[in-house]
Design an enzyme around this catalytic site. Structure first.
Site, PDB file in Angstrom:
ATOM      1  N   CYS A  85      41.254  28.761  45.423  1.00 30.36           N
ATOM      2  CA  CYS A  85      41.014  28.413  44.022  1.00 30.36           C
ATOM      3  C   CYS A  85      42.097  29.023  43.132  1.00 30.36           C
ATOM      4  O   CYS A  85      43.221  28.552  43.119  1.00 30.36           O
ATOM      5  CB  CYS A  85      39.605  28.836  43.612  1.00 30.36           C
ATOM      6  SG  CYS A  85      39.027  28.080  42.074  1.00 30.36           S
ATOM      7  N   HIS A 194      35.873  27.097  48.120  1.00 26.35           N
ATOM      8  CA  HIS A 194      35.694  28.517  48.426  1.00 26.35           C
ATOM      9  C   HIS A 194      35.029  28.728  49.788  1.00 26.35           C
ATOM     10  O   HIS A 194      33.797  28.806  49.879  1.00 26.35           O
ATOM     11  CB  HIS A 194      34.814  29.164  47.360  1.00 26.35           C
ATOM     12  CG  HIS A 194      35.474  29.333  46.038  1.00 26.35           C
ATOM     13  ND1 HIS A 194      36.001  30.533  45.604  1.00 26.35           N
ATOM     14  CD2 HIS A 194      35.702  28.447  45.038  1.00 26.35           C
ATOM     15  CE1 HIS A 194      36.510  30.385  44.391  1.00 26.35           C
ATOM     16  NE2 HIS A 194      36.347  29.130  44.030  1.00 26.35           N
ATOM     17  N   GLU A 196      34.787  31.411  51.430  1.00 25.31           N
ATOM     18  CA  GLU A 196      34.103  32.709  51.481  1.00 25.31           C
ATOM     19  C   GLU A 196      32.658  32.627  51.000  1.00 25.31           C
ATOM     20  O   GLU A 196      31.865  33.548  51.242  1.00 25.31           O
ATOM     21  CB  GLU A 196      34.878  33.755  50.664  1.00 25.31           C
ATOM     22  CG  GLU A 196      34.711  33.686  49.162  1.00 25.31           C
ATOM     23  CD  GLU A 196      35.576  32.627  48.497  1.00 25.31           C
ATOM     24  OE1 GLU A 196      35.682  32.642  47.260  1.00 25.31           O
ATOM     25  OE2 GLU A 196      36.144  31.777  49.212  1.00 25.31           O
TER      26      GLU A 196
END
Length: 223
Positions: A85, A194, A196
């Site tokens: 991002c 994302h 994560e």
């Protein structure tokens, strides 16, 4: 393996990225934007957020931080680097990746689980995925539209450097539905969604994002 995660003023997802590294079996190393030393890490993650408040342009100030001088030099020597991002925006501003990220075409912030196709599983960050694997990963951005000139887009396509592409609708106006790209060598990857936030079933859409972190650990062991 030691995976450095850089924190800039305004970073939001650095803790999540370090947690993902731990989940994958690596050792997260906290790096600060003012650091002049990468502390002998084996790879680097530039996390999401609003580095330096996204003043001027997203990532435009971060590219001049001391740590990025070290990251750019190491990336050009082959160090695996993942920009997520805001990190993707920083990689483009630093000229490690071509193109730019601009405001979403609908002028609204988007936050949703996003389907992707992993089109390049030959990078250190995607090798644990099957070719053309379809995954679901969290997407949250206001300036996530990837743009580049036609010559650059054709080169990315022709050289297999489109790492991930949006499925089930384009969420931000990215040209050719591009969600992530790599540099020519493949060690530097920028991704707007994302991973994560998709490492366990308890939180998020599942575990589809974990492969980005297990991939780099495996590639470092096999190197």
């Amino acid at each position: 393996m030691r995976i450095g995660v850089v924190t800039f003023p305004g970073s939001l997802d650095d803790v999540d990225a370090r947690r993902a590294v731990t989940f994958a079996g690596g050792e997260p190393v906290a790096l600060w934007h003012a650091d002049h030393d990468l502390r002998e890490v084996d790879a680097v993650v530039l996390p999401g957020g609003f580095s330096y408040g996204d003043y001027l342009r997203c990532g435009a100030i971060s590219r001049f931080s001391p740590v990025m001088t070290e990251v750019v030099a190491a990336a050009r020597q082959g160090l695996p680097v993942l920009g997520i991002c805001n990190g993707f925006q920083i990689l483009c501003e630093s000229h490690l990746l071509p193109g730019a990220l601009i405001r979403n075409d609908h002028r609204r912030f988007v936050c949703r689980d996003q389907r992707l196709r992993i089109e390049n599983n030959r990078t250190p960050w995607t090798s644990d995925y099957a070719e053309n694997a379809e995954v679901s990963i969290v997407l949250k951005n206001g300036e996530g539209g990837y743009v580049a000139d036609e010559r650059t887009l054709d080169a990315l396509e022709g050289e297999g450097r489109v790492v991930a592409r949006y499925l089930d609708g384009n969420p931000n106006g990215s040209l050719r539905d591009i969600a992530g790209i790599s540099n020519e060598r493949g060690n530097v990857v920028g991704l707007m969604p994302h991973p994560e936030h998709a490492i366990e079933d308890l939180c998020g859409p599942g575990t589809d994002g974990l492969g980005f972190f297990t991939s780099v650990l495996r590639s470092l062991v096999d190197a």
